[in-house]
Every structure is written in structure tokens, then in C-alpha cells.
Design a protein around this motif. Sequence first.
Motif, mmCIF file in Angstrom:
data_model
loop_
_atom_site.group_PDB
_atom_site.id
_atom_site.type_symbol
_atom_site.label_atom_id
_atom_site.label_comp_id
_atom_site.label_asym_id
_atom_site.label_seq_id
_atom_site.Cartn_x
_atom_site.Cartn_y
_atom_site.Cartn_z
ATOM 1 N N GLY A 187 0.815 -1.216 0.000
ATOM 2 C CA GLY A 187 0.000 0.000 0.000
ATOM 3 C C GLY A 187 0.839 1.251 0.000
ATOM 4 N N ARG A 188 1.983 1.261 0.726
ATOM 5 C CA ARG A 188 2.860 2.429 0.749
ATOM 6 C C ARG A 188 3.483 2.648 -0.634
ATOM 7 N NH1 ARG A 188 2.787 6.188 4.408
ATOM 8 N NH2 ARG A 188 2.737 4.589 6.036
ATOM 9 N N LEU A 189 3.856 1.537 -1.307
ATOM 10 C CA LEU A 189 4.442 1.662 -2.636
ATOM 11 C C LEU A 189 3.434 2.191 -3.644
ATOM 12 C CD1 LEU A 189 6.498 -1.670 -2.793
ATOM 13 C CD2 LEU A 189 7.362 0.632 -2.388
ATOM 14 N N LEU A 190 2.153 1.797 -3.487
ATOM 15 C CA LEU A 190 1.113 2.233 -4.416
ATOM 16 C C LEU A 190 0.509 3.582 -4.042
ATOM 17 C CD1 LEU A 190 -0.729 -1.195 -4.879
ATOM 18 C CD2 LEU A 190 0.888 -0.117 -6.452
ATOM 19 N N GLY A 191 0.924 4.154 -2.915
ATOM 20 C CA GLY A 191 0.378 5.439 -2.481
ATOM 21 C C GLY A 191 -0.990 5.329 -1.844
ATOM 22 N N LEU A 192 -1.388 4.109 -1.426
ATOM 23 C CA LEU A 192 -2.717 3.921 -0.854
ATOM 24 C C LEU A 192 -2.730 4.159 0.657
ATOM 25 C CD1 LEU A 192 -3.719 0.666 -2.788
ATOM 26 C CD2 LEU A 192 -4.394 3.008 -3.311
ATOM 27 N N THR A 193 -1.595 3.888 1.313
ATOM 28 C CA THR A 193 -1.564 4.026 2.766
ATOM 29 C C THR A 193 -1.763 5.476 3.191
ATOM 30 O OG1 THR A 193 -0.055 2.145 2.868
ATOM 31 C CG2 THR A 193 -0.212 3.525 4.832
ATOM 32 N N GLU A 194 -1.136 6.402 2.483
ATOM 33 C CA GLU A 194 -1.302 7.826 2.827
ATOM 34 C C GLU A 194 -2.751 8.261 2.660
ATOM 35 O OE1 GLU A 194 0.666 12.160 1.682
ATOM 36 O OE2 GLU A 194 1.447 10.308 0.826
ATOM 37 N N MET A 195 -3.415 7.735 1.625
ATOM 38 C CA MET A 195 -4.831 8.045 1.448
ATOM 39 C C MET A 195 -5.643 7.508 2.620
ATOM 40 S SD MET A 195 -7.260 7.177 -1.843
ATOM 41 C CE MET A 195 -6.967 5.412 -1.684
ATOM 42 N N GLY A 196 -5.303 6.302 3.085
ATOM 43 C CA GLY A 196 -6.003 5.744 4.245
ATOM 44 C C GLY A 196 -5.749 6.540 5.505
ATOM 45 N N GLU A 197 -4.510 7.062 5.675
ATOM 46 C CA GLU A 197 -4.209 7.874 6.855
ATOM 47 C C GLU A 197 -5.052 9.142 6.875
ATOM 48 O OE1 GLU A 197 -0.071 8.465 6.422
ATOM 49 O OE2 GLU A 197 0.504 6.531 7.301
ATOM 50 N N ILE A 198 -5.211 9.749 5.710
ATOM 51 C CA ILE A 198 -6.028 10.964 5.641
ATOM 52 C C ILE A 198 -7.479 10.649 5.959
ATOM 53 C CG2 ILE A 198 -6.886 12.756 4.079
ATOM 54 C CD1 ILE A 198 -4.218 12.645 2.642
ATOM 55 N N LYS A 199 -7.993 9.513 5.440
ATOM 56 C CA LYS A 199 -9.372 9.117 5.745
ATOM 57 C C LYS A 199 -9.565 8.888 7.239
ATOM 58 C CE LYS A 199 -10.604 6.984 1.315
ATOM 59 N NZ LYS A 199 -11.057 5.731 0.653
ATOM 60 N N GLN A 200 -8.575 8.258 7.881
ATOM 61 C CA GLN A 200 -8.678 8.025 9.311
ATOM 62 C C GLN A 200 -8.626 9.334 10.087
ATOM 63 O OE1 GLN A 200 -9.260 4.981 10.977
ATOM 64 N NE2 GLN A 200 -9.783 4.523 8.853
#
Length: 224
Positions: A50-63
Motif C-alpha cells: 500500500g505504501r508503494l502504491l500510495g494507498l496508505t497515505e490516502m487511508g491515513e487521511i481518511k482516518q
Amino acid sequence: MYNTDMPSRAELPSSAKLIRSTIISAILALVLLVAVVMPAEYAMDPTGAGRLLGLTEMGEIKQQLADEAAADEAAQLTAVPSAAEELLPESTAPVQQATATPGSQVEPTVAMPPAAAAEPEWQDEVRVVLTPGEGTEFKMTMEEGAVASFHWVSEGGPVNFDTHGDGGGQSISYEKGRGIAEDRGDLEAAFSGNHGWFFRNRGNKDVTLVLRTRGSYGELKRAI
């Protein structure tokens, strides 16, 4: 009326094929859940994909948004009138009385406080206007153990903030605040990566956010 031909028994998939297809589908669904859904929705990234695909940062913002919304709702339910501030007596500077000789007049000498040392210049300063409900994020590239001093102020109204960091598959939240108009201090990087602040204007009018930094960091940039 045309009727389709019924498939023969040989054309139907066997029980073994159905079981194998079900197992493969379940495995694919599990992989998508762990590698895509969990990082994008809950900021949980056990595989690092997820970090490589840029998805984790999006999840952090949602949280962060979900935490802010829940905190705002709880504050509205439990809000109580704030206590009145107590008035403190004004302090007066000490007065040194000089010894007077007969027939002479001596004026009292007022002790002056020592001059405060001048603060060093800020390394970077950014200014951004946030409309109601709008958020922004600033990050600094820092090595583990590096320290950066900061001072930010929200002109026109308070904001919500989250001081956090991420990098190398790690993430951390240093401090969170709601309805804060100003903050200053030192930020020490817990690990090498990006460290900074996420701000959101929860008020009903525009505010101007001013962020000043100096210290051991490579670059200050606006991520959002």
C-alpha cells in the motif's frame, strides 16, 4: 419458441473444479483486502504494498478525517460552558530606594528586566488560506534523530491539526489538537522519512495558516 439445448453432463464443471475455483477466488479476495483495501481505507499496510502504491497515505487521511468528525460530534454532545478566566493582579517592577542625605532629593531607581536574546531567523515560511472544511499538509524530509523548530499560527480562527511522520514502512502520530490557533516547539524525527503537519479548518470562515520552520531537515513541501 426457441429453447436452448441443455448442456451434457460432460460439459458441466466437476466438483473438484468448482472447489478449486472457489479457493482461488478466496485467495485473490484476501490478497486484494490486505494489499489494497486495508491500506486505502484503514491505513493498515502489513505487506508494504500500500505504501508503494500510495494507498496508505490516502487511508491515513481518511482516518484523520474520521477521527476529527467523531471528536467534533463528541464535543457537541458533551460541550459545557467554559470557566471564566481569573483576573491576575498586575505585577509591578521592584523599586530600589536610594539612601538620601539630609537636604537632598533622590529619585527612586527602577530595576529594568534583562533584554531577551533575539531568536534566530526562520529557515522557511509558508502561508496558505484554508476555506471552511478545507485541509492541507506540510512535510519535511528528516533523518532519524534530527530536530526542527517550528511555529505556526492560524489567523482568523482556530484549526485542527495532526503532527505525524511516515517513511520506510513506518508511521507515527506525535500530537493531535482541536480548535488550536497557535503552536510552537521542536519536532524530533523518530525515524528517517517525512515528518510534518496536517491542518483542517473546521470553522465557518476562511483562515490564513502561517507555518515557520528551521533546523535539520532537507526540504519543506506542501503535500496536499
